[in-house]
Every structure is written in C-alpha cells, then in structure tokens.
Scaffold this active site. Sequence first.
Site, PDB file in Angstrom:
ATOM      1  CG  HIS A   1     -24.515 -29.749  25.356  1.00 14.57           C
ATOM      2  ND1 HIS A   1     -23.885 -29.712  24.131  1.00 14.57           N
ATOM      3  CD2 HIS A   1     -25.347 -28.680  25.382  1.00 14.57           C
ATOM      4  CE1 HIS A   1     -24.322 -28.668  23.441  1.00 14.57           C
ATOM      5  NE2 HIS A   1     -25.207 -28.024  24.178  1.00 14.57           N
TER       6      HIS A   1
ATOM      7  CE  LYS B   1     -27.581 -31.302  23.137  1.00 15.87           C
ATOM      8  NZ  LYS B   1     -29.002 -30.913  22.964  1.00 15.87           N
TER       9      LYS B   1
END
Length: 240
Positions: A135, A139
């Site tokens: 990600h 995040k």
Amino acid sequence: MNILILGYGKMGKIITQIAEQRGHHIVAKINIENVSDLDSLDTDKIDVAIEFSQPESAVGNITWCMEHQVPVVVGTTGWMDQKGEVESSCKRNNGSLFYASNFSIGVNLFFKVNAFLATLMSGQEGYQASIEEIHHTEKKDAPSGTAITLAESLLENNQHYREWKLKAADSIPNEVLPIISKRIDPAPGTHTVTYASDIDTISIRHKAHSRKGFALGAVLVAEWLPGKKGVLSMNDFLKF
C-alpha cells in the site's frame, strides 16, 4: 439520498465526487478538525453515513451513528480489537452497521477465490502459504484489513495453519501464516497469496489501479443499506 461523510481524506473526497455524480447530496464532511459539528447536525435529514476516517476515529464515529439511528457504511480498518464493542452498540441501538475491509467488487471476488484455493491446498503438506500486501506510505495500519480478511479465511479453510503473524516469510514456524506488509508510493493496493514448494509456486493476486473501485463500492452499498438492520457485510450485499 442525503449522505454524511465521516473522514474527508483521499478516500472521502473520491467518495464525495462519485456520490454527487450519482445524484446524492452531501450533508456534511466531517474530519478530526470539525468533529464537533456532529452535534449540530439534524440527523432526521441524514439517510446514511459513509465512514472512511482513521483507526483512532472510527469507533467514535460509528458509535455516534448507532446512538443517532444513522445507518453507517464503514471502510476504515485498524480497529478490529474493538469490533465486539461496536457490534454490541449496533444491536443495543437496533442500528445499521455495514463493515468491509474492502469495498471493491473485484477484491470480494478475490476473497472467494482465496477461500476456495485454501480448501484445495489444505491437504498439500509440501506447500508453505504466505500473504503479501503493498500500500501507499500514508496507510497507517499494517497489515491491511484486506490482508487480515484473506488470512482469516485461509486459516478457516486450511487446517495446516493455526495463526497469522506480521513477519518475514522465512522467520516463523511452518504452521504460522506470514503476512508481509510493504509501504510503497503511490500503490493503491496489491494483495498476493502464495503457496510455495520446492517444486513450484502457486499465486493469486489482486492489484488495484486506483481508489475508484473502493469508493464506488462504498457508494453502492450506501444506496442499498437504508431500511436494513443489524451488522452486515459484502456477503449480504453481493448475495454470495
């Protein structure tokens, strides 16, 4: 519909854009900076809330929705240690709570493929399973909620593994399922489930090209949720 946006970061902005394109009205956009504005909202004029904030804000936002009889669609991850408390609040208030670790239709199909493959591989002693998720660097939680969903399904359908751990694949016992988390910009999300043996490797992968799939899925669920009660999931929405 009149939609309340809880969390106005990157996802909240895309959700707002898609919702307005689909003819919906945004009642308010709530962030940590203006959370006190919740107290002045007329909840009778809110059909549904969509919650994509941060792990530290999610439980408070969900609880507010339950106490004010506002159906809520939740995409924030990283608060599962309080899941029991949140679900109790939903039942106590006869509320409507829809949670998914991922609202992408493709990812939810991927979940089903993962469960089926885990069942097939359950008796294959020569393979070691692992999960990798990638990600963007903003995040905060690791592993991702999607990776945890994949891991829990794999554990449920493959008797070889007793638990998952966030570690490198070569540093844990064979009966522990490793999840490897990487944070690389600008990746919106890639999840890979791998079974490796000395002879060959089997992998399944889902790679998101943008956040639009997640956002559209959340809006579609928000359109579906009003009038329903209880704790609901993508299995209910997609009728798997």
